[in-house]
Design a protein around this motif. Structure first.
Motif, PDB file in Angstrom:
ATOM      1  N   UNK A   1      53.131  26.561  53.760  1.00  0.00           N
ATOM      2  CA  UNK A   1      53.147  26.592  55.226  1.00  0.00           C
ATOM      3  C   UNK A   1      53.626  27.937  55.742  1.00  0.00           C
ATOM      4  N   UNK A   2      54.672  28.492  55.132  1.00  0.00           N
ATOM      5  CA  UNK A   2      55.197  29.795  55.553  1.00  0.00           C
ATOM      6  C   UNK A   2      54.175  30.898  55.313  1.00  0.00           C
ATOM      7  N   UNK A   3      53.525  30.845  54.165  1.00  0.00           N
ATOM      8  CA  UNK A   3      52.501  31.858  53.854  1.00  0.00           C
ATOM      9  C   UNK A   3      51.380  31.815  54.888  1.00  0.00           C
ATOM     10  N   UNK A   4      50.938  30.612  55.227  1.00  0.00           N
ATOM     11  CA  UNK A   4      49.862  30.484  56.205  1.00  0.00           C
ATOM     12  C   UNK A   4      50.309  30.954  57.591  1.00  0.00           C
ATOM     13  N   UNK A   5      51.530  30.623  57.962  1.00  0.00           N
ATOM     14  CA  UNK A   5      52.035  31.067  59.273  1.00  0.00           C
ATOM     15  C   UNK A   5      52.118  32.584  59.339  1.00  0.00           C
ATOM     16  N   UNK A   6      52.627  33.218  58.268  1.00  0.00           N
ATOM     17  CA  UNK A   6      52.699  34.677  58.228  1.00  0.00           C
ATOM     18  C   UNK A   6      51.300  35.287  58.305  1.00  0.00           C
ATOM     19  N   UNK A   7      50.357  34.626  57.656  1.00  0.00           N
ATOM     20  CA  UNK A   7      48.976  35.105  57.650  1.00  0.00           C
ATOM     21  C   UNK A   7      48.400  35.056  59.071  1.00  0.00           C
TER      22      UNK A   7
END
Length: 282
Positions: A176-182
């Motif tokens: 989820x964090x990776x996708x949000x940063x993306x």
């Protein structure tokens, strides 16, 4: 004059009784199709049959576990494959977003699709299995026994799936964090930010490719174990049949032989009974 039978041993009578008992057992064996009907008739065979029965019951429980594990494993494989396809699409979108000729509106459209993928990933990560439990269990992985000393994990736990993803440099992050940063990098970030997120998409693709491959091996392992147990049960069934079932041809031959022996014993006894003491000693 007294018959010699008054003084002779009862061996002949006992022999006839023994033959009659054997004949009755042979008849029962032929009629029932069973080589023995009581443990006392064949103790060693009865013990082996009992052992085979216990073995079959245990293997049945393992086969049930394999069936349940396979359903869970295949569902997990399908779910992870869907996430892997989504991650590949996310990589394509980030590559597209790195085109410096795109407008802010164009990048916002890309970010919206990435948000849709993120929501899909979160939903899939929290999916339930066919038994109303979590497909990806939070906490220690759930194991199932499929043999005496064999435990398998039908699906990875939530941490392995989406919470401890290697992003390089010895660091980990969650999906989820990776996708949000993306999404943030695509929508409002700099070219450097978007380039960094492209590296993250590589990590995601590698992570889920490894998970899907491992899950495929798990399904194959369950199939192989099922085949092994089914072969074991077939062998046990054949052995049990050999022990329990009557060989009709052999049983009929033995029955006929016993009848002949009984008739001979009866004739011999009858002749002995009609012989007088004077005739025997004269």
């Amino acid at each position: 004059m007294e018959s010699i039978n008054r003084n002779r041993p009862n061996d002949a009578i006992q022999q006839q009784r023994g033959l009659s008992t054997l004949i009755a057992k042979a008849q029962e064996s032929i009629a029932s199709g069973k080589s023995f009907n009581r443990p006392s008739e064949a103790p060693s065979s009865w013990l082996e049959v009992s052992s085979l029965g216990r073995k079959a019951a245990i293997e049945d429980s393992w086969l049930i576990n394999i069936g349940r594990a396979r359903i869970k494993a295949q569902q997990a494989e399908s779910t992870m494959d869907t996430i892997a396809s989504g991650v590949t699409r996310a990589k394509e979108l980030v590559i597209l977003a790195n085109n410096e000729t795109l407008s802010t509106a164009d990048r916002d459209v890309i970010a919206i699709e990435l948000e849709s993928l993120r929501d899909q990933f979160n939903q899939l990560s929290q999916a339930e299995d066919s038994y109303s439990g979590k497909l990806f269990h939070a906490g220690d992985p759930i194991q199932m026994r499929i043999d005496t000393n064999v435990l398998v994990t039908p699906s990875p736990n939530l941490q392995s799936l989406a919470q401890s993803i290697d992003i390089g440099g010895g660091a980990t992050s969650d999906l989820d964090t990776i996708m949000n940063d993306m999404i943030t990098a695509v929508r409002t970030g700099t070219a450097a930010d978007r380039s960094q997120q492209l590296e993250r998409t590589e990590s995601l693709v590698s992570h889920f490719a490894t998970l899907v491959a491992g899950q495929g091996l798990m399904v194959n392992r369950l199939d192989e174990q099922e085949d092994r147990l089914l072969q074991s049960q077939l062998t046990s069934t054949e052995r049990r049949s050999t022990l329990e079932n009557t060989d009709i041809a052999e049983a009929v031959t033995r029955f006929q032989s016993l009848l002949v022996n009984l008739e001979a014993a009866q004739r011999l006894y009858a002749n002995s009974s009609s012989t007088s003491l004077i005739q025997l000693i004269g």
